[in-house]
Structures are given as structure tokens and as C-alpha cells.
Design a protein around this motif. Sequence first.
Motif, short mmCIF file in Angstrom:
data_model
loop_
_atom_site.label_atom_id
_atom_site.label_comp_id
_atom_site.label_asym_id
_atom_site.label_seq_id
_atom_site.Cartn_x
_atom_site.Cartn_y
_atom_site.Cartn_z
N TYR A 15 0.82 -1.22 0.00
CA TYR A 15 0.00 0.00 0.00
C TYR A 15 0.85 1.26 0.00
CZ TYR A 15 -3.46 -3.52 0.86
OH TYR A 15 -4.23 -4.63 0.72
N TYR A 16 1.75 1.39 0.95
CA TYR A 16 2.58 2.60 1.01
C TYR A 16 3.45 2.71 -0.23
CZ TYR A 16 5.07 6.34 3.53
OH TYR A 16 5.58 7.55 3.91
N ALA A 17 4.22 1.66 -0.53
CA ALA A 17 5.13 1.72 -1.68
C ALA A 17 4.39 1.71 -3.01
CB ALA A 17 6.11 0.55 -1.62
N GLN A 18 3.19 1.14 -3.04
CA GLN A 18 2.41 1.07 -4.27
C GLN A 18 1.48 2.27 -4.45
OE1 GLN A 18 2.88 -1.24 -6.62
NE2 GLN A 18 4.48 -2.14 -5.34
N ASN A 19 1.52 3.21 -3.50
CA ASN A 19 0.69 4.42 -3.58
C ASN A 19 -0.78 4.05 -3.76
OD1 ASN A 19 0.03 7.29 -5.50
ND2 ASN A 19 0.98 7.38 -3.50
N THR A 20 -1.24 3.10 -2.91
CA THR A 20 -2.59 2.55 -3.04
C THR A 20 -3.38 2.79 -1.76
OG1 THR A 20 -1.80 0.81 -4.53
CG2 THR A 20 -3.90 0.42 -3.41
N PRO A 21 -4.50 3.47 -1.83
CA PRO A 21 -5.31 3.69 -0.63
C PRO A 21 -5.92 2.38 -0.12
CG PRO A 21 -6.46 4.51 -2.58
CD PRO A 21 -5.10 4.10 -3.03
N VAL A 22 -6.16 2.33 1.18
CA VAL A 22 -6.77 1.14 1.78
C VAL A 22 -7.44 1.57 3.09
CG1 VAL A 22 -4.70 0.51 3.10
CG2 VAL A 22 -6.34 -1.27 2.43
N ILE A 23 -8.48 0.83 3.48
CA ILE A 23 -9.15 1.08 4.75
C ILE A 23 -8.80 -0.07 5.70
CG2 ILE A 23 -11.37 1.23 5.95
CD1 ILE A 23 -12.48 2.61 3.45
N LEU A 24 -8.28 0.28 6.86
CA LEU A 24 -7.89 -0.70 7.89
C LEU A 24 -9.03 -0.78 8.91
CD1 LEU A 24 -4.20 0.50 8.42
CD2 LEU A 24 -5.12 -1.02 6.65
N THR A 25 -9.56 -1.99 9.10
CA THR A 25 -10.76 -2.13 9.94
C THR A 25 -10.49 -2.67 11.33
OG1 THR A 25 -11.15 -4.36 9.06
CG2 THR A 25 -12.17 -2.51 7.88
N ASP A 26 -9.24 -3.06 11.61
CA ASP A 26 -8.98 -3.74 12.88
C ASP A 26 -7.70 -3.25 13.54
OD1 ASP A 26 -9.42 -5.57 14.94
OD2 ASP A 26 -8.35 -7.18 13.92
N VAL A 27 -7.50 -1.92 13.53
CA VAL A 27 -6.29 -1.38 14.15
C VAL A 27 -6.58 -0.43 15.30
CG1 VAL A 27 -4.86 -1.64 12.08
CG2 VAL A 27 -6.18 0.46 12.41
N MET A 28 -7.86 -0.16 15.57
CA MET A 28 -8.22 0.79 16.64
C MET A 28 -8.90 0.11 17.82
SD MET A 28 -9.68 3.97 14.33
CE MET A 28 -10.15 4.98 15.76
N GLY A 29 -8.82 -1.24 17.86
CA GLY A 29 -9.57 -1.97 18.88
C GLY A 29 -9.21 -1.60 20.30
N ASN A 30 -7.96 -1.20 20.55
CA ASN A 30 -7.55 -0.87 21.92
C ASN A 30 -7.56 0.63 22.20
OD1 ASN A 30 -5.44 -0.27 20.27
ND2 ASN A 30 -3.85 -1.23 21.53
N TRP A 31 -8.20 1.39 21.33
CA TRP A 31 -8.30 2.84 21.56
C TRP A 31 -9.41 3.13 22.58
CZ3 TRP A 31 -7.68 7.03 17.32
CH2 TRP A 31 -6.45 6.88 16.66
N GLN A 32 -9.05 3.68 23.73
CA GLN A 32 -10.06 4.10 24.70
C GLN A 32 -10.92 5.23 24.13
OE1 GLN A 32 -8.15 5.05 28.42
NE2 GLN A 32 -7.42 2.94 28.74
N ALA A 33 -10.35 5.96 23.16
CA ALA A 33 -11.09 7.06 22.55
C ALA A 33 -12.40 6.61 21.92
CB ALA A 33 -10.22 7.74 21.48
N LEU A 34 -12.46 5.36 21.43
CA LEU A 34 -13.67 4.88 20.77
C LEU A 34 -14.85 4.84 21.73
CD1 LEU A 34 -12.38 2.00 18.46
CD2 LEU A 34 -13.40 4.17 17.76
#
Length: 357
Positions: A130-149
Motif C-alpha cells: 500500500y505505502y510503496a504502491q501508492n494505493t489507498p486502503v481502509i484498515l478495519t482492525d487497528v483501533m480496537g484498543n483505543w479508549q477514545a472509541l
Amino acid sequence: MMQTELWHANLISPSPSGLSNDWKRWIVTNKLRQLPDGELVDILVQRGVDIRMAIAEVKSVSAHPYFQAAIAMMAEQKQQAQTDIAFYSIQAHKLETQLGIYRTLEQLSPNYNRIQRIGRPSHSDFFEHYYAQNTPVILTDVMGNWQALSRWNPEYLKQHYGEVSVGVQFNRESNPLFEQEKDKHRQQMMMKDYVDLVVTGGKTNDYYMVPYNDNFDNPEFKPLLNDIEIFPDYLDPTLQQTRIFFWFGPEGTITPLHHDPCNVLLAQVYGKKRIRLISPNQKHLLYNQVGVYSEVDLLSPDYEKYPRFKEVEVIDVILEPGEVIFLPVGWWHHVESLDISISVSFTNFLVNNYYNI
């Protein structure tokens, strides 16, 4: 005539014995501006110069080698400018052709014109695919431990940070260029007052707490960062200063069509956002004359004024709370809040994120 009058307005009338150096410079300057000799003679005569002297002085300029050298240099510069214009016109056409080829190749991908949603890619997968390929993506499972949620909402901000002075962009709807002229719209107010405005004001784009206000630099506001995690697989936690940004506003806030000069992770904490993306391979269709912004209003495009925009293909996604979208450098995007919204964005990646575009 107005140009000529402007140049001689403050000159002292010539003496009968001859023209001063100021008047001679005036003649040269206006001849270089290609004003007619007859007009220059008329003005000299009006200012008291004998007509024979006026004619002789104006004619003598054309024969002077310094003047001829200046004319030759101006002609050379004009020719060079025309050559440069032709060169850059050819290069622009080649670039458009190249972007068209890339766009055609993009269409061969099974993921063409859509953004993948994936869980939690590893460090190597994210940067390789994604980063090197300049390709957008949505990450669905990286905020699970955010108390902010579970914590962040307007009432939480009012209760815990209500007495903090925060910067907000105001009166945005009065200025179509509110993003480009953002400094005109900055105001300070108490967080509790801004929260009340957001909650009771309804759908509007007139006020928005955006990153330009540097609120995370405020020591009283920084404890909010304790409620989030700085994605260690992708981001450098030592580079937080000026690299993490807070967004908070009502339903209806708009970030107009633009691209960023760096890669961005945008994490949605509260409410939903609609993000419309356009591949950088369509840049030549977007009327990008100044900075990183398109002249086109994506929500109401004027096709008579911007006919090439009809060819643009837009990817439309909804970013839900708990999701993070990767916005690669150069990708065009337009962001609209569908609810009262709180977001955090990051640019402190583990690899180089400085670009000159």
C-alpha cells in the motif's frame, strides 16, 4: 497615452539648451515600450522643446548602439520565452498522455475504482502493498484498543476539556476559498462553547476544528493523546510533534477536493465521514492551478467552466467509527462529515514522508 503621461509627469521641463538625462531616459524607456515616435515628439513639444530638437533626440535614440543592444536582448528574451512555452506545452501533453496510459493500466486491476477493506496488515504487508504502491486502503482492525472509541464524544470533550481555549475555523461559508485563505478564519474560544455550537447548530460547514489550529500543541489538550495508540507497526511514536492532528465538527463540514503533499492515516473515532477519492492519474482533469486544491466544486461541478472534469472517475467510501483510511501522497480526496464527527490523522510514518509535489 496614459503610459507616456505617467512616465513624464514628474520630470522638469526641458531647457532650451538641450534635454536632461532624465528626459533622455524617459525617451528610451518609452521607445522600449514601443510607443510611437510621433507621440513622444508631441509630448516633448508640449513641454517646451523645440520641435526640431524633439525629432532629432527621438530619432537619435534608435541609432544609438546601447539602444540597439537593448532591443536585440529584448527580442532574444521574447524568442526564448516563446521557445520555453512551446517546450513546456509539449511536456505537458506528454505528461497527460502518460497519465492516460497509467489510468488505462489501472483499469486492468480487479480492485479498480474501489478501496479494499482489510483487517490489520503487518508492517511489511502495509509498506510493500500500500505505502510503496501508492494505493489507498481502509484498515478495519487497528483501533480496537483505543479508549477514545468509547470515551470521545462532544459531552466528553466538554466535561474534560471545556475550559481549554481551542482554535476553530469560523465563517467558512462566507468564503469559497476558506481552505486556501484559512488564516482569515481562525478564532479562539472555549471548548465548552464550541461543543454547544456543534451540538445545537445543526448541519453546517461554517465552523470546524481542523489541524491548522495546532490544538494538540496545547499542553492542556494533549492528554487526549493518552486515549489513542500511535499504530507502532506503521508510525513512529517519537515523531508526534506537528505530525498528529485533531478534527472535530458538526455534520456537514467539508474539506474540498485537494491532495496532500504527504501520506496520511485518517482514523475515524466518532461519527461517519464520506470520502471521495480520485487517482493522481487523473490530475490533468482536475483544474489544479494553485497549490494542492482543485478549482472544481466536486459536489456541484460547473461543467461549462470545467468540461474535462466530466471524464473524472470518483471512488466513494464511507469511513465508519473504528476504521482508518490510508490516503497516499498525491491522491485527490474530498471529505464530508455525515454526522458530528471526531477524527485523528497522522503523518509520522516509520519511513520517509516528505515530498515536493
